[in-house]
Design a protein around this motif. Structure first.
Motif, PDB file in Angstrom:
ATOM      1  N   UNK A   1       4.906   3.132  26.771  1.00 47.28           N
ATOM      2  CA  UNK A   1       5.826   2.128  27.307  1.00 47.28           C
ATOM      3  C   UNK A   1       6.979   2.763  28.087  1.00 47.28           C
ATOM      4  N   UNK A   2       7.543   3.864  27.579  1.00 55.36           N
ATOM      5  CA  UNK A   2       8.780   4.400  28.144  1.00 55.36           C
ATOM      6  C   UNK A   2       8.595   5.470  29.212  1.00 55.36           C
ATOM      7  N   UNK A   3       7.401   5.998  29.390  1.00 49.54           N
ATOM      8  CA  UNK A   3       7.198   7.039  30.400  1.00 49.54           C
ATOM      9  C   UNK A   3       6.229   6.550  31.459  1.00 49.54           C
ATOM     10  N   UNK A   4       6.135   7.319  32.527  1.00 55.54           N
ATOM     11  CA  UNK A   4       5.192   6.978  33.588  1.00 55.54           C
ATOM     12  C   UNK A   4       3.824   7.622  33.349  1.00 55.54           C
ATOM     13  N   UNK A   5       3.621   8.198  32.173  1.00 52.63           N
ATOM     14  CA  UNK A   5       2.376   8.861  31.786  1.00 52.63           C
ATOM     15  C   UNK A   5       1.997   9.970  32.770  1.00 52.63           C
ATOM     16  N   UNK A   6       2.960  10.815  33.063  1.00 55.21           N
ATOM     17  CA  UNK A   6       2.645  12.015  33.820  1.00 55.21           C
ATOM     18  C   UNK A   6       1.753  12.890  32.934  1.00 55.21           C
ATOM     19  N   UNK A   7       1.253  13.972  33.486  1.00 51.22           N
ATOM     20  CA  UNK A   7       0.251  14.789  32.799  1.00 51.22           C
ATOM     21  C   UNK A   7       0.637  15.194  31.372  1.00 51.22           C
ATOM     22  N   UNK A   8       1.831  15.754  31.130  1.00 46.66           N
ATOM     23  CA  UNK A   8       2.136  16.147  29.740  1.00 46.66           C
ATOM     24  C   UNK A   8       2.228  14.955  28.789  1.00 46.66           C
ATOM     25  N   UNK A   9       2.808  13.847  29.264  1.00 52.52           N
ATOM     26  CA  UNK A   9       2.921  12.674  28.405  1.00 52.52           C
ATOM     27  C   UNK A   9       1.559  12.040  28.168  1.00 52.52           C
TER      28      UNK A   9
ATOM     29  N   UNK B   1      -5.505  -4.115   8.708  1.00 53.20           N
ATOM     30  CA  UNK B   1      -6.658  -3.546   9.418  1.00 53.20           C
ATOM     31  C   UNK B   1      -6.775  -4.141  10.825  1.00 53.20           C
ATOM     32  N   UNK B   2      -6.666  -5.453  10.922  1.00 55.45           N
ATOM     33  CA  UNK B   2      -6.767  -6.123  12.220  1.00 55.45           C
ATOM     34  C   UNK B   2      -5.621  -5.700  13.133  1.00 55.45           C
ATOM     35  N   UNK B   3      -4.409  -5.642  12.603  1.00 57.21           N
ATOM     36  CA  UNK B   3      -3.261  -5.233  13.409  1.00 57.21           C
ATOM     37  C   UNK B   3      -3.426  -3.803  13.920  1.00 57.21           C
ATOM     38  N   UNK B   4      -3.893  -2.920  13.069  1.00 59.74           N
ATOM     39  CA  UNK B   4      -4.112  -1.527  13.482  1.00 59.74           C
ATOM     40  C   UNK B   4      -5.151  -1.445  14.589  1.00 59.74           C
ATOM     41  N   UNK B   5      -6.234  -2.196  14.449  1.00 62.50           N
ATOM     42  CA  UNK B   5      -7.273  -2.169  15.475  1.00 62.50           C
ATOM     43  C   UNK B   5      -6.800  -2.768  16.794  1.00 62.50           C
ATOM     44  N   UNK B   6      -5.989  -3.804  16.735  1.00 60.87           N
ATOM     45  CA  UNK B   6      -5.460  -4.394  17.971  1.00 60.87           C
ATOM     46  C   UNK B   6      -4.535  -3.421  18.698  1.00 60.87           C
ATOM     47  N   UNK B   7      -3.659  -2.769  17.954  1.00 60.36           N
ATOM     48  CA  UNK B   7      -2.749  -1.794  18.574  1.00 60.36           C
ATOM     49  C   UNK B   7      -3.540  -0.617  19.129  1.00 60.36           C
ATOM     50  N   UNK B   8      -4.537  -0.148  18.387  1.00 59.83           N
ATOM     51  CA  UNK B   8      -5.372   0.959  18.865  1.00 59.83           C
ATOM     52  C   UNK B   8      -6.119   0.565  20.138  1.00 59.83           C
ATOM     53  N   UNK B   9      -6.683  -0.638  20.170  1.00 65.06           N
ATOM     54  CA  UNK B   9      -7.400  -1.097  21.365  1.00 65.06           C
ATOM     55  C   UNK B   9      -6.455  -1.221  22.560  1.00 65.06           C
ATOM     56  N   UNK B  10      -5.245  -1.735  22.336  1.00 62.80           N
ATOM     57  CA  UNK B  10      -4.268  -1.853  23.421  1.00 62.80           C
ATOM     58  C   UNK B  10      -3.920  -0.476  23.991  1.00 62.80           C
ATOM     59  N   UNK B  11      -3.700   0.490  23.100  1.00 57.81           N
ATOM     60  CA  UNK B  11      -3.310   1.806  23.567  1.00 57.81           C
ATOM     61  C   UNK B  11      -4.453   2.522  24.273  1.00 57.81           C
ATOM     62  N   UNK B  12      -5.661   2.370  23.783  1.00 61.18           N
ATOM     63  CA  UNK B  12      -6.812   2.974  24.473  1.00 61.18           C
ATOM     64  C   UNK B  12      -6.970   2.345  25.851  1.00 61.18           C
ATOM     65  N   UNK B  13      -6.804   1.019  25.947  1.00 63.36           N
ATOM     66  CA  UNK B  13      -6.914   0.347  27.242  1.00 63.36           C
ATOM     67  C   UNK B  13      -5.832   0.808  28.209  1.00 63.36           C
ATOM     68  N   UNK B  14      -4.631   1.056  27.706  1.00 67.51           N
ATOM     69  CA  UNK B  14      -3.542   1.552  28.573  1.00 67.51           C
ATOM     70  C   UNK B  14      -3.782   2.984  29.023  1.00 67.51           C
ATOM     71  N   UNK B  15      -4.474   3.776  28.219  1.00 61.14           N
ATOM     72  CA  UNK B  15      -4.705   5.179  28.576  1.00 61.14           C
ATOM     73  C   UNK B  15      -5.903   5.364  29.505  1.00 61.14           C
ATOM     74  N   UNK B  16      -6.794   4.401  29.541  1.00 60.39           N
ATOM     75  CA  UNK B  16      -7.951   4.517  30.429  1.00 60.39           C
ATOM     76  C   UNK B  16      -7.500   4.359  31.879  1.00 60.39           C
ATOM     77  N   UNK B  17      -8.137   5.082  32.786  1.00 58.03           N
ATOM     78  CA  UNK B  17      -7.710   4.981  34.200  1.00 58.03           C
ATOM     79  C   UNK B  17      -8.016   3.640  34.831  1.00 58.03           C
TER      80      UNK B  17
END
Length: 92
Positions: free
Chosen positions: A32-40, A76-92
Motif C-alpha cells: 500500500x505505502x510503496x511503489x513496489x520498486x525492485x527491493x520492496x 481462515x477465510x479472512x487470512x485467505x482473502x488477504x493472501x489472495x488480495x496480496x498475491x493479486x497485487x503482486x502479480x504483474x
C-alpha cells in the motif's frame, strides 16, 4: 495411535491462522505505502511466500485434526482473502 476424531487439544483454531495473518500485515503495508520498486517487491514477495507456506501448514493441521469452531473458520477465510488480495497485487 490413530486419531479417530478431533479433540479440543489438537484442532485447528483461530490461532492456526493468526500467524500467517500477522505475517501478511507488513507486506500489506509495503504494497500500500510503496511503489513496489525492485527491493520492496522482493521483500513483499518473500513475506507473502512465507505466509503462503504457513497457510499450507495450517491446512495440513486442519485436514488432520479438523477446525474447531466458527471463529477458526472466520479467521481462515479472512487470512485467505488477504493472501489472495496480496498475491493479486503482486502479480504483474
Amino acid at each position: 495411535m490413530i486419531l479417530t476424531g478431533a479433540t479440543p487439544g489438537n484442532t485447528a483454531t483461530e490461532a492456526t491462522w493468526a500467524i500467517p495473518m500477522l505475517m501478511l500485515l507488513p507486506s500489506g503495508l509495503v504494497i500500500i505505502l510503496t511503489d513496489l520498486s525492485a527491493p520492496w517487491f522482493v521483500t513483499a514477495s518473500a513475506i507473502v511466500g512465507l505466509a503462503a507456506i504457513l497457510v499450507v501448514a495450517g491446512w495440513i493441521q486442519a485436514k488432520r485434526n479438523g477446525l474447531r469452531q466458527a471463529t477458526g473458520w472466520s479467521t481462515c477465510v479472512a487470512t485467505h482473502l488477504v493472501l489472495a488480495w496480496q498475491v493479486a497485487r503482486l502479480l504483474p
